[in-house]
Design a protein around this motif. Structure first.
Motif, PDB file in Angstrom:
ATOM      1  N   VAL A   2       0.737  -1.156   0.114  1.00 41.81           N
ATOM      2  CA  VAL A   2      -0.018   0.028  -0.109  1.00 41.81           C
ATOM      3  C   VAL A   2       0.957   1.155   0.177  1.00 41.81           C
ATOM      4  O   VAL A   2       1.716   1.228   0.862  1.00 41.81           O
ATOM      5  N   PRO A   3       0.822   2.111  -0.958  1.00 38.69           N
ATOM      6  CA  PRO A   3       1.508   3.379  -1.061  1.00 38.69           C
ATOM      7  C   PRO A   3       0.926   4.406   0.085  1.00 38.69           C
ATOM      8  O   PRO A   3      -0.106   4.410   0.613  1.00 38.69           O
ATOM      9  N   SER A   4       1.806   5.367   0.395  1.00 38.16           N
ATOM     10  CA  SER A   4       1.332   6.385   1.280  1.00 38.16           C
ATOM     11  C   SER A   4       0.726   7.464   0.520  1.00 38.16           C
ATOM     12  O   SER A   4       0.152   8.456   1.189  1.00 38.16           O
ATOM     13  N   GLY A   5       0.534   7.432  -0.630  1.00 39.05           N
ATOM     14  CA  GLY A   5      -0.144   8.386  -1.701  1.00 39.05           C
ATOM     15  C   GLY A   5      -0.220   7.520  -2.876  1.00 39.05           C
ATOM     16  O   GLY A   5       0.256   6.569  -3.343  1.00 39.05           O
ATOM     17  N   THR A   6      -1.029   8.305  -3.757  1.00 44.84           N
ATOM     18  CA  THR A   6      -1.475   7.662  -5.101  1.00 44.84           C
ATOM     19  C   THR A   6      -0.231   7.895  -5.923  1.00 44.84           C
ATOM     20  O   THR A   6       0.437   8.776  -6.124  1.00 44.84           O
ATOM     21  N   PRO A  50       7.905  -1.366 -15.329  1.00 48.30           N
ATOM     22  CA  PRO A  50       6.441  -0.803 -14.901  1.00 48.30           C
ATOM     23  C   PRO A  50       5.661  -1.711 -14.544  1.00 48.30           C
ATOM     24  O   PRO A  50       5.455  -2.751 -14.942  1.00 48.30           O
ATOM     25  N   LEU A  51       5.419  -1.733 -13.199  1.00 46.32           N
ATOM     26  CA  LEU A  51       4.492  -2.693 -12.585  1.00 46.32           C
ATOM     27  C   LEU A  51       3.100  -2.552 -12.478  1.00 46.32           C
ATOM     28  O   LEU A  51       2.322  -3.041 -12.030  1.00 46.32           O
ATOM     29  N   SER A  52       2.924  -1.180 -12.815  1.00 49.24           N
ATOM     30  CA  SER A  52       1.253  -0.557 -12.892  1.00 49.24           C
ATOM     31  C   SER A  52       1.492   0.324 -14.210  1.00 49.24           C
ATOM     32  O   SER A  52       2.278   0.895 -14.545  1.00 49.24           O
ATOM     33  N   ASN A  53       0.157   0.390 -14.945  1.00 54.15           N
ATOM     34  CA  ASN A  53       0.204   1.232 -15.716  1.00 54.15           C
ATOM     35  C   ASN A  53      -0.311   2.506 -15.569  1.00 54.15           C
ATOM     36  O   ASN A  53      -0.789   3.473 -16.094  1.00 54.15           O
ATOM     37  N   ALA A  54      -1.179   2.632 -14.313  1.00 59.26           N
ATOM     38  CA  ALA A  54      -1.846   3.811 -13.673  1.00 59.26           C
ATOM     39  C   ALA A  54      -1.492   3.829 -12.352  1.00 59.26           C
ATOM     40  O   ALA A  54      -0.932   3.061 -11.667  1.00 59.26           O
ATOM     41  N   ALA A  55      -1.665   5.004 -11.598  1.00 59.15           N
ATOM     42  CA  ALA A  55      -1.371   5.221 -10.372  1.00 59.15           C
ATOM     43  C   ALA A  55      -2.165   4.292  -9.587  1.00 59.15           C
ATOM     44  O   ALA A  55      -3.607   3.924  -9.314  1.00 59.15           O
ATOM     45  N   VAL A  56      -1.586   3.670  -8.252  1.00 62.63           N
ATOM     46  CA  VAL A  56      -2.285   2.686  -7.372  1.00 62.63           C
ATOM     47  C   VAL A  56      -2.519   3.734  -6.283  1.00 62.63           C
ATOM     48  O   VAL A  56      -1.794   4.587  -5.868  1.00 62.63           O
ATOM     49  N   THR A  57      -3.781   3.297  -5.763  1.00 62.44           N
ATOM     50  CA  THR A  57      -4.569   4.136  -5.130  1.00 62.44           C
ATOM     51  C   THR A  57      -4.133   3.900  -3.435  1.00 62.44           C
ATOM     52  O   THR A  57      -4.194   2.744  -3.196  1.00 62.44           O
ATOM     53  N   ALA A  58      -3.800   4.661  -2.698  1.00 59.34           N
ATOM     54  CA  ALA A  58      -3.624   4.757  -1.481  1.00 59.34           C
ATOM     55  C   ALA A  58      -4.864   4.264  -0.285  1.00 59.34           C
ATOM     56  O   ALA A  58      -5.977   4.658  -1.011  1.00 59.34           O
ATOM     57  N   GLY A  59      -4.793   4.195   0.699  1.00 62.22           N
ATOM     58  CA  GLY A  59      -5.880   4.010   1.723  1.00 62.22           C
ATOM     59  C   GLY A  59      -6.573   2.348   1.564  1.00 62.22           C
ATOM     60  O   GLY A  59      -5.727   1.396   1.513  1.00 62.22           O
ATOM     61  N   TYR A  88      -4.391  -4.439  -8.887  1.00 61.85           N
ATOM     62  CA  TYR A  88      -4.241  -3.123  -8.209  1.00 61.85           C
ATOM     63  C   TYR A  88      -5.782  -2.336  -8.476  1.00 61.85           C
ATOM     64  O   TYR A  88      -6.385  -2.672  -9.457  1.00 61.85           O
ATOM     65  N   CYS A  89      -5.915  -1.428  -7.609  1.00 62.53           N
ATOM     66  CA  CYS A  89      -7.017  -0.510  -7.871  1.00 62.53           C
ATOM     67  C   CYS A  89      -6.851   0.965  -8.180  1.00 62.53           C
ATOM     68  O   CYS A  89      -5.613   1.624  -7.531  1.00 62.53           O
ATOM     69  N   GLN A  90      -7.325   1.415  -9.342  1.00 60.95           N
ATOM     70  CA  GLN A  90      -7.294   2.677  -9.863  1.00 60.95           C
ATOM     71  C   GLN A  90      -8.541   3.638  -9.064  1.00 60.95           C
ATOM     72  O   GLN A  90      -9.549   3.257  -9.339  1.00 60.95           O
ATOM     73  N   GLY A  91      -8.126   4.654  -8.441  1.00 59.96           N
ATOM     74  CA  GLY A  91      -9.250   5.392  -7.913  1.00 59.96           C
ATOM     75  C   GLY A  91     -10.126   4.403  -6.771  1.00 59.96           C
ATOM     76  O   GLY A  91      -9.343   3.697  -6.317  1.00 59.96           O
ATOM     77  N   SER A  92     -11.290   4.712  -6.675  1.00 61.64           N
ATOM     78  CA  SER A  92     -11.897   3.809  -5.374  1.00 61.64           C
ATOM     79  C   SER A  92     -12.571   2.607  -5.688  1.00 61.64           C
ATOM     80  O   SER A  92     -12.693   1.660  -5.018  1.00 61.64           O
ATOM     81  N   VAL A  93     -12.704   2.345  -7.204  1.00 60.16           N
ATOM     82  CA  VAL A  93     -13.444   1.035  -7.599  1.00 60.16           C
ATOM     83  C   VAL A  93     -13.048   0.500  -8.805  1.00 60.16           C
ATOM     84  O   VAL A  93     -13.534  -0.450  -9.345  1.00 60.16           O
ATOM     85  N   ILE A  94     -12.180   0.987  -9.426  1.00 60.58           N
ATOM     86  CA  ILE A  94     -11.489   0.384 -10.779  1.00 60.58           C
ATOM     87  C   ILE A  94     -10.372  -0.633 -10.568  1.00 60.58           C
ATOM     88  O   ILE A  94      -9.287  -0.267 -10.343  1.00 60.58           O
ATOM     89  N   ALA A  95     -11.015  -1.846 -10.576  1.00 60.23           N
ATOM     90  CA  ALA A  95     -10.084  -3.003 -10.346  1.00 60.23           C
ATOM     91  C   ALA A  95      -9.122  -3.101 -11.647  1.00 60.23           C
ATOM     92  O   ALA A  95      -9.698  -3.418 -12.740  1.00 60.23           O
ATOM     93  N   THR A  96      -7.893  -3.309 -11.589  1.00 58.62           N
ATOM     94  CA  THR A  96      -6.956  -3.395 -12.670  1.00 58.62           C
ATOM     95  C   THR A  96      -6.025  -4.784 -12.691  1.00 58.62           C
ATOM     96  O   THR A  96      -5.408  -4.814 -11.643  1.00 58.62           O
ATOM     97  N   THR A  97      -6.003  -5.315 -13.703  1.00 55.04           N
ATOM     98  CA  THR A  97      -4.931  -6.474 -13.601  1.00 55.04           C
ATOM     99  C   THR A  97      -4.035  -6.294 -14.731  1.00 55.04           C
ATOM    100  O   THR A  97      -4.381  -6.224 -15.948  1.00 55.04           O
ATOM    101  N   GLY A  98      -2.915  -6.727 -14.608  1.00 55.56           N
ATOM    102  CA  GLY A  98      -1.832  -6.333 -15.588  1.00 55.56           C
ATOM    103  C   GLY A  98      -0.572  -7.648 -15.553  1.00 55.56           C
ATOM    104  O   GLY A  98      -0.454  -8.060 -14.679  1.00 55.56           O
ATOM    105  N   ILE A  99      -0.174  -7.957 -16.807  1.00 55.89           N
ATOM    106  CA  ILE A  99       0.924  -8.885 -16.755  1.00 55.89           C
ATOM    107  C   ILE A  99       1.915  -8.131 -17.890  1.00 55.89           C
ATOM    108  O   ILE A  99       1.828  -7.606 -18.640  1.00 55.89           O
TER     109      ILE A  99
END
Length: 135
Positions: A2-6, A50-59, A88-99
């Protein structure tokens, strides 16, 4: 994790105690999210895997989870290849999976460590990282 920020999540190799920050990561990452969005990142000159294509959400989003495999890290005859999958989750509800997968292209020296990090000013706030096959 879990990140300290997005923030975006990435990985770099460590060779001889030095984190390798040059444009020497060749990789592709394919991600799809729960809203039908799709992204593909590819480059021969990334400065990290790159392990994510978008910012991972904190919290309460759950952070980012996955597997990262580095093949033959102690070998010195071949360049180092990796294979990874993340959720991982983008925002509060956008579940994302990547390889993704790729190669560290700056020589064949043994890898002595891995640097997992969030970009910008975010830090790892909580989570567990398990290493297997370490000798």
């Amino acid at each position: 994790i879990v990140p300290s920020g997005t923030a975006f999540f990435s990985a770099r190799v460590i060779v001889g105690g030095s984190v390798q920050t040059g444009s020497t990561y060749s990789a592709g990452f394919n991600a799809i999210n729960s809203q039908g969005g799709h992204a593909f990142l590819n480059s021969n000159t990334f400065t990290a895997f790159p392990l994510s294509n978008a910012a991972v959400t904190a919290g309460q989003s759950g952070g980012i989870q996955g597997d990262f495999t580095l093949f033959n890290p102690s070998g010195t005859a071949l360049k180092k290849s990796v294979l990874y999958s993340m959720t991982y989750c983008q925002g509060s509800v956008i579940a994302t999976t990547g390889i993704g997968g790729g190669m560290f292209t700056n020589g064949t020296a043994a890898v002595t460590g891995i640097n997992l990090f969030f970009d910008s000013s975010a830090n790892i706030n909580s989570g567990v990282i398990k290493l297997y096959g370490v000798t």
